[in-house]
Scaffold this active site. Structure first.
Site, PDB file in Angstrom:
ATOM      1  N   TYR A 177     -13.882   8.253 -12.339  1.00  0.00           N
ATOM      2  CA  TYR A 177     -13.579   7.082 -11.502  1.00  0.00           C
ATOM      3  C   TYR A 177     -14.012   5.798 -12.199  1.00  0.00           C
ATOM      4  O   TYR A 177     -13.216   4.859 -12.380  1.00  0.00           O
ATOM      5  CB  TYR A 177     -14.277   7.203 -10.134  1.00  0.00           C
ATOM      6  CG  TYR A 177     -14.342   5.891  -9.371  1.00  0.00           C
ATOM      7  CD1 TYR A 177     -13.191   5.292  -8.872  1.00  0.00           C
ATOM      8  CD2 TYR A 177     -15.563   5.221  -9.172  1.00  0.00           C
ATOM      9  CE1 TYR A 177     -13.246   4.071  -8.184  1.00  0.00           C
ATOM     10  CE2 TYR A 177     -15.632   4.013  -8.499  1.00  0.00           C
ATOM     11  CZ  TYR A 177     -14.472   3.443  -8.006  1.00  0.00           C
ATOM     12  OH  TYR A 177     -14.530   2.240  -7.327  1.00  0.00           O
ATOM     13  N   ASP A 235       0.851  -1.195   0.000  1.00  0.00           N
ATOM     14  CA  ASP A 235       0.000   0.000   0.000  1.00  0.00           C
ATOM     15  C   ASP A 235       0.888   1.246   0.000  1.00  0.00           C
ATOM     16  O   ASP A 235       1.914   1.293   0.677  1.00  0.00           O
ATOM     17  CB  ASP A 235      -0.903  -0.012   1.243  1.00  0.00           C
ATOM     18  CG  ASP A 235      -2.102   0.910   1.100  1.00  0.00           C
ATOM     19  OD1 ASP A 235      -3.233   0.414   1.125  1.00  0.00           O
ATOM     20  OD2 ASP A 235      -1.907   2.137   0.972  1.00  0.00           O
ATOM     21  N   ASN A 255     -31.163   7.270  -1.501  1.00  0.00           N
ATOM     22  CA  ASN A 255     -30.269   7.959  -0.553  1.00  0.00           C
ATOM     23  C   ASN A 255     -31.021   8.598   0.604  1.00  0.00           C
ATOM     24  O   ASN A 255     -30.635   8.453   1.767  1.00  0.00           O
ATOM     25  CB  ASN A 255     -29.463   9.039  -1.279  1.00  0.00           C
ATOM     26  CG  ASN A 255     -28.357   8.446  -2.147  1.00  0.00           C
ATOM     27  OD1 ASN A 255     -28.016   7.268  -2.000  1.00  0.00           O
ATOM     28  ND2 ASN A 255     -27.817   9.237  -3.054  1.00  0.00           N
ATOM     29  N   THR A 290     -15.862  -2.585  -9.538  1.00  0.00           N
ATOM     30  CA  THR A 290     -17.065  -1.955  -9.004  1.00  0.00           C
ATOM     31  C   THR A 290     -18.250  -2.105  -9.955  1.00  0.00           C
ATOM     32  O   THR A 290     -18.062  -2.256 -11.170  1.00  0.00           O
ATOM     33  CB  THR A 290     -16.774  -0.459  -8.778  1.00  0.00           C
ATOM     34  OG1 THR A 290     -17.983   0.223  -8.456  1.00  0.00           O
ATOM     35  CG2 THR A 290     -16.182   0.214 -10.019  1.00  0.00           C
ATOM     36  N   ASP A 291     -19.454  -1.983  -9.409  1.00  0.00           N
ATOM     37  CA  ASP A 291     -20.652  -1.989 -10.272  1.00  0.00           C
ATOM     38  C   ASP A 291     -20.754  -0.712 -11.110  1.00  0.00           C
ATOM     39  O   ASP A 291     -21.516  -0.662 -12.076  1.00  0.00           O
ATOM     40  CB  ASP A 291     -21.934  -2.189  -9.436  1.00  0.00           C
ATOM     41  CG  ASP A 291     -22.158  -1.142  -8.359  1.00  0.00           C
ATOM     42  OD1 ASP A 291     -21.338  -0.212  -8.224  1.00  0.00           O
ATOM     43  OD2 ASP A 291     -23.174  -1.253  -7.634  1.00  0.00           O
ATOM     44  N   GLU A 292     -19.995   0.333 -10.724  1.00  0.00           N
ATOM     45  CA  GLU A 292     -20.136   1.623 -11.423  1.00  0.00           C
ATOM     46  C   GLU A 292     -19.709   1.541 -12.887  1.00  0.00           C
ATOM     47  O   GLU A 292     -20.085   2.393 -13.689  1.00  0.00           O
ATOM     48  CB  GLU A 292     -19.334   2.716 -10.705  1.00  0.00           C
ATOM     49  CG  GLU A 292     -19.768   2.878  -9.271  1.00  0.00           C
ATOM     50  CD  GLU A 292     -19.492   4.247  -8.674  1.00  0.00           C
ATOM     51  OE1 GLU A 292     -19.080   5.157  -9.415  1.00  0.00           O
ATOM     52  OE2 GLU A 292     -19.707   4.396  -7.464  1.00  0.00           O
ATOM     53  N   SER A 318     -12.023   4.916 -15.239  1.00  0.00           N
ATOM     54  CA  SER A 318     -10.686   4.372 -14.940  1.00  0.00           C
ATOM     55  C   SER A 318     -10.785   2.921 -14.459  1.00  0.00           C
ATOM     56  O   SER A 318      -9.958   2.081 -14.804  1.00  0.00           O
ATOM     57  CB  SER A 318      -9.953   5.247 -13.912  1.00  0.00           C
ATOM     58  OG  SER A 318     -10.570   5.169 -12.644  1.00  0.00           O
ATOM     59  N   LYS A 319     -11.832   2.612 -13.688  1.00  0.00           N
ATOM     60  CA  LYS A 319     -11.995   1.220 -13.233  1.00  0.00           C
ATOM     61  C   LYS A 319     -12.358   0.316 -14.419  1.00  0.00           C
ATOM     62  O   LYS A 319     -11.873  -0.808 -14.524  1.00  0.00           O
ATOM     63  CB  LYS A 319     -13.081   1.129 -12.146  1.00  0.00           C
ATOM     64  CG  LYS A 319     -12.712   1.737 -10.809  1.00  0.00           C
ATOM     65  CD  LYS A 319     -11.565   1.049 -10.092  1.00  0.00           C
ATOM     66  CE  LYS A 319     -11.894  -0.325  -9.585  1.00  0.00           C
ATOM     67  NZ  LYS A 319     -10.779  -0.892  -8.768  1.00  0.00           N
TER      68      LYS A 319
END
Ligand code: NAD
Ligand code: DAU
Length: 354
Positions: free
Chosen positions: A160, A37, A259, A134-136, A163-164
């Site tokens: 984000y 890390d 939310n 991720t699910d995004e 990039s994932k």
């Protein structure tokens, strides 16, 4: 009896990574677990205090983008398995600074893949590169009941998620081109202890504690699918040991919340545990300018994982959220240590811009 493994876990000082490291260190005393890390603002070795002196645990401070340093770590520990979690993970930061996301998430993942390929030298027997995504990457759903499956086409909207998505493509390309044994999993929103308090749930718990406004983006109508982080760590354990090479598995909580409804549950739980009369903190709710490109709804269909590998979430949401709120209230020193100084300045600036 499990075969001895030399397992490199990247991002192990972050939120999900620290739970994965803890689970593997405790459950597999014969494995050597190396936590790699960089300790960015999101990495915190205090997350691993309880296991840091275990004989099967090692820590290496290293940037995944530093290819030579990563190669040295593969050699030093004779690594045969990788669980790759290190990433920049916060959507709002990616909107402000997309370059850092491309560098860490795309080039950093490529550097990890290339180091694994170099060290393993085409001998793939007993090796695994497991990439946590991720699910995004799937984009946004309507309020129409449909869910993301493993067949859903990628359609990322934020820097984000772009990039994932790119890093996921590189991982699959290393399987298809070089034969590297890889697995990718795409998980929904995690919650639980040790999450950096810029993310919705710990941020709101901390703000309620300090009587600060609770910034609800837009109308608070966006929907997320929440999974307790220890259930994600258990899914990763199951998939690392029993998943099929080259497969993708979705991981989710079957637990969708709008939310604003979730925020009301958080307020109710914090007020209850602080001994405040019900409804005390409701007036902290403050509607602010929406996140640009804010995905409307995420919902993961994790049926494949249940049917093929027998994993499903174990914790009911009501129990998970109470456990989580209690943890942050019991660990105020942990919260105060990371929210004072640099981060406080950054948060106040971001909040004032909304
Ligand atoms: P986090 O931000 O809490 O932790 C990220 C960790 O990566 C930190 O310890 C940080 O120091 C480290 N790191 C960052 N850049 C690095 C670099 N260049 N070199 C080495 N280490 C570096 O993130 P998280 O929420 O624990 O997410 C972990 C992974 O899981 C990420 O890949 C994320 O995309 C994915 N994910 C997160 C969620 C969620 O809800 N949090 C859901 C699905 C998938
Ligand atoms: O879906 C998985 C993803 O979940 C992970 O890949 C990401 O790493 C993780 O950060 C998370 O992304 P989100 O953007 O969904 O999480 P966040 O906690 O930032 O926001 C959750 C929802 O709450 C989202 O709809 C935006 C909203 N929100 C968030 C914050 C921080 C607010 O309304 N106010 C806030 O202050």
């Amino acid at each position: 009896m499990q075969k001895k493994r030399h397992l490199l876990i990247t991002g192990g000082a972050g939120f999900i990574g620290s739970h994965v490291v803890r689970l593997f260190v405790n459950k597999y005393p014969d494995y050597e677990i190396i936590n790699l890390d960089k300790l960015t603002y999101a990495g915190n070795l205090a997350n691993l205090k309880d296991i840091e002196s275990r004989p099967n645990y090692r820590f290496e401070k290293c940037d995944i983008c530093d290819f030579d340093a990563v190669c040295n770590i593969f050699r030093k520990y004779d690594i045969d398995g990788v669980i790759h979690l290190a990433a920049e993970s916060h959507v709002d930061r990616s909107i402000k600074d997309p370059f850092t996301f491309a560098k860490t998430n795309v080039l950093g993942t490529l550097s990890m893949l290339q180091a694994a390929k170099t060290y393993w030298n085409n001998d793939w027997e007993g090796k695994l590169f497991y990439h946590i995504s991720t699910d995004e990457v799937y984009g946004a759903l309507e309020f129409d009941g449909s869910m993301f499956t493993e067949q859903t086409k990628y359609n990322p909207h934020s820097p984000y998620s772009a990039s994932k998505a790119s890093s996921d493509h590189f991982v699959r390309a290393f399987h298809d081109t070089y034969g590297m044994p890889t697995i990718v999993t795409n998980c929904s929103n995690n919650y639980g202890p040790y999450q950096f308090p810029e993310k919705l749930i710990p941020l709101f718990i901390n703000n309620i504690r300090h009587h600060k406004p609770l910034p609800v983006y837009g109308k608070g109508e966006n929907v997320r699918d929440w999974l307790f982080v220890e259930d994600h760590a258990k899914a990763i354990d199951t998939i690392f040991h029993n998943g099929k090479i080259a497969e993708t598995y979705n991981i989710g909580g079957f637990n969708e919340w709008k939310n604003i409804d979730l925020i009301k549950v958080i307020i109710k739980t914090v007020d209850k545990l602080l001994g405040n009369p019900e409804g005390t903190s409701l007036d902290l709710i403050t509607y602010v300018t929406d996140r640009s490109g804010h995905d409307l709804r995420y919902a993961i269909d994790a049926t494949k994982l249940k049917n093929e590998l027998g994993w499903e979430p174990s914790l009911q949401f009501e129990e998970g959220i109470e456990k989580t709120v209690q943890w942050y209230l019991d660990n105020q020193e942990w919260l105060d240590n990371i929210t004072s100084g640099e981060y406080e300045k950054y948060y106040d600036e971001m909040y004032n811009q909304r």
